[in-house]
Design a protein around this motif. Structure first.
Motif, mmCIF file in Angstrom:
data_model
loop_
_atom_site.group_PDB
_atom_site.id
_atom_site.type_symbol
_atom_site.label_atom_id
_atom_site.label_comp_id
_atom_site.label_asym_id
_atom_site.label_seq_id
_atom_site.Cartn_x
_atom_site.Cartn_y
_atom_site.Cartn_z
ATOM 1 N N TYR A 421 1.006 -1.129 0.062
ATOM 2 C CA TYR A 421 0.058 0.232 -0.251
ATOM 3 C C TYR A 421 0.866 1.454 0.058
ATOM 4 C CZ TYR A 421 -3.326 3.754 2.181
ATOM 5 O OH TYR A 421 -3.637 5.299 2.596
ATOM 6 N N LEU A 422 1.930 1.089 0.684
ATOM 7 C CA LEU A 422 2.693 2.801 1.352
ATOM 8 C C LEU A 422 3.777 3.102 -0.488
ATOM 9 C CD1 LEU A 422 3.568 1.887 4.587
ATOM 10 C CD2 LEU A 422 2.112 3.760 4.131
ATOM 11 N N SER A 423 4.272 1.616 -0.610
ATOM 12 C CA SER A 423 5.176 2.016 -1.991
ATOM 13 C C SER A 423 4.547 2.002 -3.139
ATOM 14 C CB SER A 423 5.598 0.246 -2.321
ATOM 15 O OG SER A 423 6.282 -0.152 -1.503
ATOM 16 N N GLY A 424 2.780 2.092 -3.338
ATOM 17 C CA GLY A 424 1.987 2.226 -4.243
ATOM 18 C C GLY A 424 0.963 3.468 -4.418
ATOM 19 N N GLY A 425 0.661 3.930 -3.086
ATOM 20 C CA GLY A 425 0.466 4.987 -3.112
ATOM 21 C C GLY A 425 -1.323 5.078 -3.248
ATOM 22 N N THR A 426 -1.598 6.524 -2.893
ATOM 23 C CA THR A 426 -2.864 6.221 -2.168
ATOM 24 C C THR A 426 -4.063 5.149 -3.273
ATOM 25 O OG1 THR A 426 -3.885 7.971 -3.806
ATOM 26 C CG2 THR A 426 -2.522 8.237 -1.468
ATOM 27 N N ALA A 427 -3.314 4.957 -4.551
ATOM 28 C CA ALA A 427 -3.651 4.405 -5.407
ATOM 29 C C ALA A 427 -3.949 2.843 -5.811
ATOM 30 C CB ALA A 427 -3.282 4.219 -7.281
ATOM 31 N N SER A 428 -2.898 2.676 -4.572
ATOM 32 C CA SER A 428 -2.543 0.915 -3.891
ATOM 33 C C SER A 428 -3.718 0.294 -4.065
ATOM 34 C CB SER A 428 -2.001 1.263 -3.730
ATOM 35 O OG SER A 428 -1.196 -0.435 -3.556
ATOM 36 N N PRO A 429 -3.755 -0.864 -5.145
ATOM 37 C CA PRO A 429 -5.062 -2.085 -4.781
ATOM 38 C C PRO A 429 -5.180 -2.032 -3.677
ATOM 39 C CG PRO A 429 -3.694 -2.623 -6.691
ATOM 40 C CD PRO A 429 -3.010 -1.491 -5.824
ATOM 41 N N LYS A 430 -3.468 -1.850 -3.128
ATOM 42 C CA LYS A 430 -4.010 -1.903 -1.679
ATOM 43 C C LYS A 430 -4.951 -1.147 0.114
ATOM 44 C CE LYS A 430 -2.045 -6.640 -2.377
ATOM 45 N NZ LYS A 430 -3.399 -7.521 -1.761
ATOM 46 N N ALA A 431 -4.680 -0.381 -1.002
ATOM 47 C CA ALA A 431 -5.174 0.863 -0.021
ATOM 48 C C ALA A 431 -6.277 0.330 0.209
ATOM 49 C CB ALA A 431 -5.669 1.948 -0.696
ATOM 50 N N GLY A 432 -7.433 -0.501 0.150
ATOM 51 C CA GLY A 432 -8.585 -0.558 0.627
ATOM 52 C C GLY A 432 -8.549 -1.218 1.616
ATOM 53 N N LEU A 433 -7.494 -1.997 2.003
ATOM 54 C CA LEU A 433 -7.612 -3.123 3.285
ATOM 55 C C LEU A 433 -7.555 -2.161 4.458
ATOM 56 C CD1 LEU A 433 -5.158 -5.405 1.857
ATOM 57 C CD2 LEU A 433 -7.770 -5.832 1.935
ATOM 58 N N PHE A 434 -6.943 -0.936 4.245
ATOM 59 C CA PHE A 434 -6.679 0.060 5.381
ATOM 60 C C PHE A 434 -7.790 1.544 6.016
ATOM 61 C CE2 PHE A 434 -2.516 -2.647 3.844
ATOM 62 C CZ PHE A 434 -2.774 -2.899 5.389
ATOM 63 N N VAL A 435 -7.819 1.690 6.931
ATOM 64 C CA VAL A 435 -8.508 2.891 7.496
ATOM 65 C C VAL A 435 -6.591 3.562 8.025
ATOM 66 C CG1 VAL A 435 -9.479 4.344 8.823
ATOM 67 C CG2 VAL A 435 -9.826 2.256 8.257
ATOM 68 N N PRO A 436 -6.201 4.606 6.932
ATOM 69 C CA PRO A 436 -4.773 5.894 7.171
ATOM 70 C C PRO A 436 -4.935 6.160 8.181
ATOM 71 C CG PRO A 436 -5.766 6.628 5.376
ATOM 72 C CD PRO A 436 -7.128 5.417 5.492
ATOM 73 N N SER A 437 -3.878 6.118 9.384
ATOM 74 C CA SER A 437 -3.796 7.779 9.883
ATOM 75 C C SER A 437 -3.510 8.873 9.400
ATOM 76 C CB SER A 437 -2.538 7.242 11.795
ATOM 77 O OG SER A 437 -1.471 7.123 10.535
ATOM 78 N N PRO A 438 -3.638 9.773 10.097
ATOM 79 C CA PRO A 438 -3.910 11.199 9.215
ATOM 80 C C PRO A 438 -1.846 11.420 9.785
ATOM 81 C CG PRO A 438 -4.780 11.743 11.466
ATOM 82 C CD PRO A 438 -4.217 9.659 11.852
ATOM 83 N N GLY A 439 -0.977 10.484 9.950
ATOM 84 C CA GLY A 439 0.413 10.554 9.550
ATOM 85 C C GLY A 439 0.724 9.905 8.357
ATOM 86 N N THR A 440 0.064 8.805 8.173
ATOM 87 C CA THR A 440 -0.108 7.798 7.051
ATOM 88 C C THR A 440 -0.218 9.370 5.420
ATOM 89 O OG1 THR A 440 -1.116 5.946 8.529
ATOM 90 C CG2 THR A 440 -0.853 5.517 6.065
ATOM 91 N N VAL A 441 -1.133 9.154 5.904
ATOM 92 C CA VAL A 441 -1.550 10.056 4.218
ATOM 93 C C VAL A 441 -1.049 11.600 4.821
ATOM 94 C CG1 VAL A 441 -3.502 11.725 3.701
ATOM 95 C CG2 VAL A 441 -4.255 9.990 5.382
ATOM 96 N N THR A 442 -0.384 12.279 5.242
ATOM 97 C CA THR A 442 0.593 13.205 5.526
ATOM 98 C C THR A 442 2.505 12.537 4.845
ATOM 99 O OG1 THR A 442 0.288 14.087 7.329
ATOM 100 C CG2 THR A 442 2.048 14.094 6.376
ATOM 101 N N LEU A 443 2.299 11.014 4.512
ATOM 102 C CA LEU A 443 3.529 10.459 4.721
ATOM 103 C C LEU A 443 3.317 9.672 3.242
ATOM 104 C CD1 LEU A 443 6.808 8.604 4.422
ATOM 105 C CD2 LEU A 443 5.005 6.869 5.139
ATOM 106 N N LEU A 444 2.264 9.845 2.612
ATOM 107 C CA LEU A 444 2.052 9.473 0.750
ATOM 108 C C LEU A 444 1.416 10.551 0.133
ATOM 109 C CD1 LEU A 444 -0.461 6.769 1.753
ATOM 110 C CD2 LEU A 444 1.957 6.186 0.429
ATOM 111 N N ASN A 445 1.024 11.960 1.022
ATOM 112 C CA ASN A 445 1.481 12.820 0.180
ATOM 113 C C ASN A 445 2.905 14.190 0.252
ATOM 114 O OD1 ASN A 445 -1.329 13.047 -0.206
ATOM 115 N ND2 ASN A 445 -2.280 14.151 1.514
ATOM 116 N N SER A 446 3.396 13.674 0.750
ATOM 117 C CA SER A 446 5.116 13.943 0.988
ATOM 118 C C SER A 446 5.987 13.309 -0.450
ATOM 119 C CB SER A 446 5.531 13.806 2.197
ATOM 120 O OG SER A 446 6.848 14.696 2.178
ATOM 121 N N ARG A 447 5.742 12.168 -0.140
ATOM 122 C CA ARG A 447 6.308 11.480 -1.130
ATOM 123 C C ARG A 447 5.650 11.378 -2.448
ATOM 124 N NH1 ARG A 447 9.320 10.388 3.078
ATOM 125 N NH2 ARG A 447 9.975 9.270 4.059
ATOM 126 N N ALA A 448 4.311 11.777 -2.688
ATOM 127 C CA ALA A 448 3.926 12.291 -3.707
ATOM 128 C C ALA A 448 4.414 13.245 -4.404
ATOM 129 C CB ALA A 448 2.538 11.909 -4.011
#
Length: 558
Positions: A421-448
């Motif tokens: 999920y983290l490697s593929g970003g918000t569009a990852s097929p595995k994203a639907g398995l998780f409820v992200p924390s605020p820090g997770t959203v911040t990390l993914l946006n920063s890497r993008a």
């Protein structure tokens, strides 16, 4: 009949003499008014690290055990569960006390092993009772049902234990019982002597007038009446029987019960001891942060937390050589302890705390002790937002197969899917398995954003960002049946250099690991992330990411 009286009196006198001597010896020599019978001071020497009693030696519970030890060096004496003592001594050489013989003398066995000094025992929190110092050291313990050992050793944990040990058992009512035995013996002795020495005076024969029709009374042996010798014997028999019953009843009150329960598990830590561990961490962590002392951190932290701390100190020394930008002192406040049961080492417990300098977050950490002789160290540490719902710490337990079968995902699978999920970003097929924390959203946006910016550089051709699960997840089951999972992820942020170009790190945290070294193929930054997840039971929703906290731990290229 005189012979019968003499014979019976002799038996009673001899029995009374023996009982009197036994009662007197027990009451006034072996026991005393404190109701305690002890071994006397026994010299015990070992070229190993300790003298330890076998669990079978303390196979009773109920009475109070008194232990006194002394030695030429400062001595430690303690009582602990065999689970902890066996782990503490491990493969060390020590002397094992197997049994106590009469007259008091210990049978021992030398257990072969190493002679490496152990951590001083007085600083360990699992002892049920302990004392340490110069001169005589004494402890008292109300014996519990289970497997316990007495340990005597040098207070500094060095080999060559040379101690004088006294074990005493306090049985309520024991002295009184001994006095009753003594008194019963005196009674028997007196009665026996009375039967042997006192002669019964016969009454004068009655004058019977001649009456032709008179019939003589039925024959009755002399002394068979209530006041005769046989009546006396009956009274003595009744009295002796009563005395025996009294002694039996009295003695049974003080007889300790044999152990029937041998628990093989115990809570990793008490609430008080867990809070003491956190307090010690607060003190030493602030001290280590001020001097960036990784050696001191090793005494309170373990990987992956220690790896993050070391990297942070290395970066700090590089970009703050003057030492002005130090971590401000902070503490973990109001720790809530979750202590599962364990049957072996390593042991772990979980703490949920407030953070003194950040009211908007909490600290959720795992403390681990590798064996009974090592300190508790913080291995996993994350900082969920204060708004996140955390599992209750009460009744936290280690999982069994039945628990794992009920979870919506095994911890290992959850960790691997999170990495995808983290490697593929918000569009990852595995994203639907998780409820992200605020820090997770911040990390993914920063890497993008970083990827978009880096590919615009003329010397960068492509950028990839890859997460991988590292190590085994640490899992606990909450009282609600959810899995509380702690895991670590490595991340490599990789930039591929355009052919014919070169690149190097010139500023920032990456220069702590690579500075002004030219690379012609790739640049990379390596991160270590700690993650806490809540894995629900099947059919109860998605996996919740409580927190993900990263630290740059390396940089370089090729």
């Amino acid at each position: 009949m005189r012979f019968a009286r003499l014979f019976l009196g002799l038996l009673l006198a001899l029995a009374g003499l023996l009982v009197t001597i036994a009662g007197a010896a027990a009451a006034f020599w072996l026991v005393g008014p404190d109701d305690t019978i002890d071994t006397g001071e026994q010299p015990l020497s070992s070229k190993g690290l300790a003298v330890m009693t076998a669990p079978d030696l303390l196979d009773r519970h109920g009475p109070t055990l008194h232990v006194t030890a002394s030695g030429k060096k400062p001595v430690f004496v303690g009582i602990g569960q065999d689970l902890d003592v066996a782990s503490y001594l491990g493969s060390s050489e020590y002397t094992r006390v197997l049994r106590l013989n009469v007259p008091p003398k210990f049978d021992t066995q030398e257990m072969k092993g190493g002679l490496t000094p152990l951590n001083p025992p007085a600083g360990l929190d699992w002892w049920t009772a302990k004392a340490s110092g110069a001169g005589k050291q004494s402890i008292s313990w109300s014996m519990a049902d289970g497997s316990y050992d007495v340990v005597a050793m040098n207070a500094d944990g060095t080999p060559g234990a040379d101690v004088r040990l006294t074990l005493g058992m306090e049985l309520p009512g024991l002295f009184g019982t001994c006095l009753v035995v003594f008194g019963a013996g005196l009674v028997l002795l007196f009665v026996g002597l009375l039967l042997m020495l006192v002669r019964r005076r016969r009454p004068p024969a009655p004058v019977v007038p001649p009456v032709p029709q008179y019939q003589p009374p039925a024959f009755q042996p002399s002394g068979s009446g209530p006041s005769g010798p046989q009546g006396l014997v009956r009274r003595v028999g009744v009295g002796a029987t009563g005395a025996v019953l009294l002694l039996t009843a009295t003695g049974c009150v003080g007889v300790p019960e044999k152990n029937t329960s041998h628990p093989v598990t115990r809570a990793a830590v008490t609430v008080a001891d867990g809070q003491a561990v956190v307090k010690r961490y607060n003190e030493l962590n602030n001290k280590a942060n001020q001097t960036r002392d990784a050696k001191l951190s090793e005494t309170i932290e373990g990987d992956p937390t220690l790896a993050q701390t070391r990297a942070g100190y290395q970066i700090g020394r590089k970009i703050d050589e003057a030492g002005k930008d130090k971590v401000k002192p902070f503490t973990y406040t109001k720790p809530q302890i979750g202590a599962p049961q364990f049957s072996t080492y390593p042991m772990r417990f979980v703490v949920s705390s407030g953070v003194s300098d950040d009211p908007n977050s909490r600290q959720l950490g795992v403390w681990q002790r590798q064996n009974a002789g090592t300190p508790w160290v913080l291995t996993h540490s994350v900082y969920p937002s204060a708004t996140m719902k955390l599992p209750p710490m009460e009744e936290l337990r280690t999982p069994v197969k039945a628990d794992m079968d009920k979870l919506s995902s095994l911890p290992q699978s959850a960790g691997n899917n999170l990495a995808l999920y983290l490697s593929g970003g918000t569009a990852s097929p595995k994203a639907g398995l998780f409820v992200p924390s605020p820090g997770t959203v911040t990390l993914l946006n920063s890497r993008a954003k970083d990827k978009a910016a880096d590919v615009k550089e003329t010397y960068i051709s492509t950028v990839t960002d890859t997460f991988r699960l590292t190590g085994d997840p640490v899992t606990f089951i909450s009282s609600t049946g959810e899995g509380l999972v702690f895991l670590a992820l490595t991340e490599q942020y990789l930039q591929r250099v355009e052919p014919g170009s070169n690149a190097y790190w010139t500023s920032g945290a990456a220069t702590a690991f690579s500075s002004y070294v030219k690379y012609t193929q790739t640049l990379h930054q390596d991160y270590l992330h700690q993650v806490a997840l809540v894995v629900p039971q099947k059919g109860h929703g998605k996996i919740r990411i409580l927190s993900i906290d990263g630290q740059l731990v390396g940089a370089g290229g090729s």
